[in-house]
Design a protein around this motif. Structure first.
Motif, short mmCIF file in Angstrom:
data_model
loop_
_atom_site.label_atom_id
_atom_site.label_comp_id
_atom_site.label_asym_id
_atom_site.label_seq_id
_atom_site.Cartn_x
_atom_site.Cartn_y
_atom_site.Cartn_z
N ALA A 54 0.82 -1.21 0.00
CA ALA A 54 0.00 0.00 0.00
C ALA A 54 0.85 1.25 0.00
CB ALA A 54 -0.92 0.00 1.21
N GLU A 55 2.02 1.15 0.62
CA GLU A 55 2.91 2.31 0.72
C GLU A 55 4.35 1.81 0.72
OE1 GLU A 55 4.08 5.69 4.03
OE2 GLU A 55 2.00 4.98 3.94
N VAL A 56 5.20 2.41 -0.10
CA VAL A 56 6.61 2.02 -0.19
C VAL A 56 7.48 3.25 0.02
CG1 VAL A 56 8.43 0.97 -1.58
CG2 VAL A 56 6.07 0.16 -1.81
N THR A 57 8.41 3.15 0.96
CA THR A 57 9.38 4.22 1.22
C THR A 57 10.76 3.69 0.90
OG1 THR A 57 8.01 5.19 2.96
CG2 THR A 57 10.35 5.78 2.94
N ALA A 58 11.53 4.46 0.14
CA ALA A 58 12.89 4.09 -0.23
C ALA A 58 13.86 5.13 0.33
CB ALA A 58 13.03 4.01 -1.74
N THR A 68 17.24 8.68 -8.75
CA THR A 68 17.09 7.53 -9.65
C THR A 68 15.90 6.67 -9.25
OG1 THR A 68 19.48 7.49 -10.08
CG2 THR A 68 18.24 5.48 -10.55
N ALA A 69 15.74 6.42 -7.95
CA ALA A 69 14.60 5.62 -7.49
C ALA A 69 13.28 6.30 -7.84
CB ALA A 69 14.71 5.39 -5.99
N ARG A 70 13.24 7.62 -7.70
CA ARG A 70 12.01 8.35 -8.06
C ARG A 70 11.71 8.21 -9.54
NH1 ARG A 70 13.51 13.92 -4.80
NH2 ARG A 70 13.09 13.14 -2.67
N LEU A 71 12.74 8.39 -10.37
CA LEU A 71 12.54 8.29 -11.82
C LEU A 71 12.14 6.88 -12.23
CD1 LEU A 71 15.57 10.43 -13.05
CD2 LEU A 71 13.15 11.06 -13.12
N ARG A 81 7.82 6.67 -2.34
CA ARG A 81 8.35 7.83 -1.63
C ARG A 81 9.84 7.60 -1.40
NH1 ARG A 81 8.31 9.54 4.49
NH2 ARG A 81 7.79 7.35 4.81
N ALA A 82 10.67 8.34 -2.09
CA ALA A 82 12.12 8.18 -1.98
C ALA A 82 12.70 9.39 -1.26
CB ALA A 82 12.76 8.04 -3.36
N VAL A 83 13.46 9.12 -0.18
CA VAL A 83 14.00 10.19 0.65
C VAL A 83 15.48 9.95 0.92
CG1 VAL A 83 11.82 10.79 1.75
CG2 VAL A 83 13.25 9.01 2.75
N ARG A 84 16.21 11.05 1.06
CA ARG A 84 17.64 10.95 1.31
C ARG A 84 17.90 10.98 2.81
NH1 ARG A 84 22.40 15.29 -0.24
NH2 ARG A 84 24.17 13.91 0.23
N GLY A 85 18.84 10.16 3.27
CA GLY A 85 19.22 10.20 4.66
C GLY A 85 20.08 9.01 5.05
#
Length: 217
Positions: A54-58, A68-71, A81-85
């Protein structure tokens, strides 16, 4: 799948495929929330979305990998949802049903750590466990009750310590699968050092990958 992997971003390899197979065997609970730690190209996050999450966070420490993950998510027509950290810090306070992790685990000669550029996806410090140990110690905090960690790494950095750390963190770990694969280019480039340390036998041209499942009670 159609996949964009620019220079500096980890290209899916045998460890990626082993973790993807573990995810398929695991299946996903209804309305699952999935976290992909060290996402690289985002291929595992996309796989989770395709399996019905239902929801994926990268998450990735590399800004280029996040983009790249967003593209790739857009190319695959999957919402990610791709976030840096750094490791789990971007999702502190959140909880997930499944966490996928393919952390840097390659033992690294002195003077090459901390790594830069593409090596950040591979180099794990002298024993290959700098990031891996942190993940094992911290991952329970982002798992829901009965949540599952699916983790892949090389036996070169030790399987026993991983199982022990996950157990100490309150999880129930076991090895799902072992797979022998040819040494990758980066590993081959440091075979002499690995042999001097006793991590590779003379003439050894393969390594064992392990997929580990750890469940929170």
């Amino acid at each position: 799948m159609r996949l964009l992997v620019p220079p500096g971003v980890y290209r899916p390899q045998e460890d990626t495929r082993l973790l993807a197979a573990a995810l398929r065997r695991e299946g996903l609970p209804r309305a699952a929330r999935v976290l992909d730690v060290g996402t690289g190209s985002g291929v595992l996050a996309i796989a989770a979305a395709r399996q019905g999450a239902a929801e994926v966070t990268a998450v990735d420490v590399c800004a280029r990998a996040v983009l790249t993950a967003r593209l790739n998510g857009m190319l695959a027509r999957r919402r990610i949802r791709a976030v840096r950290g750094d490791l789990l810090s971007p999702v502190a306070g959140e909880r997930f049903d499944v966490v996928l992790a393919n952390p840097p685990y390659l033992p690294t000669p002195p003077g090459r750590y901390p790594p830069r550029g593409a090596a950040r996806a591979l180099d794990g410090g002298r024993d290959g466990r700098v990031v891996l140990d942190r993940l094992c110690a911290e991952v329970a905090a982002v798992l829901r009750p009965s949540g599952v960690l699916l983790l892949v790494h090389s036996a070169l950095c030790g399987v026993g310590p991983t199982l022990a750390l996950l157990t100490a963190a309150g999880l129930r770990p076991h090895v799902m699968e072992r797979r022998v694969v040819p040494l990758g280019p980066m590993t081959r480039s440091r075979t002499d050092w690995l042999r001097r340390r006793g991590l590779l036998a003379p003439g050894q041209e393969t390594e064992e990958l392990v997929a580990i499942r750890a469940q929170r009670p």
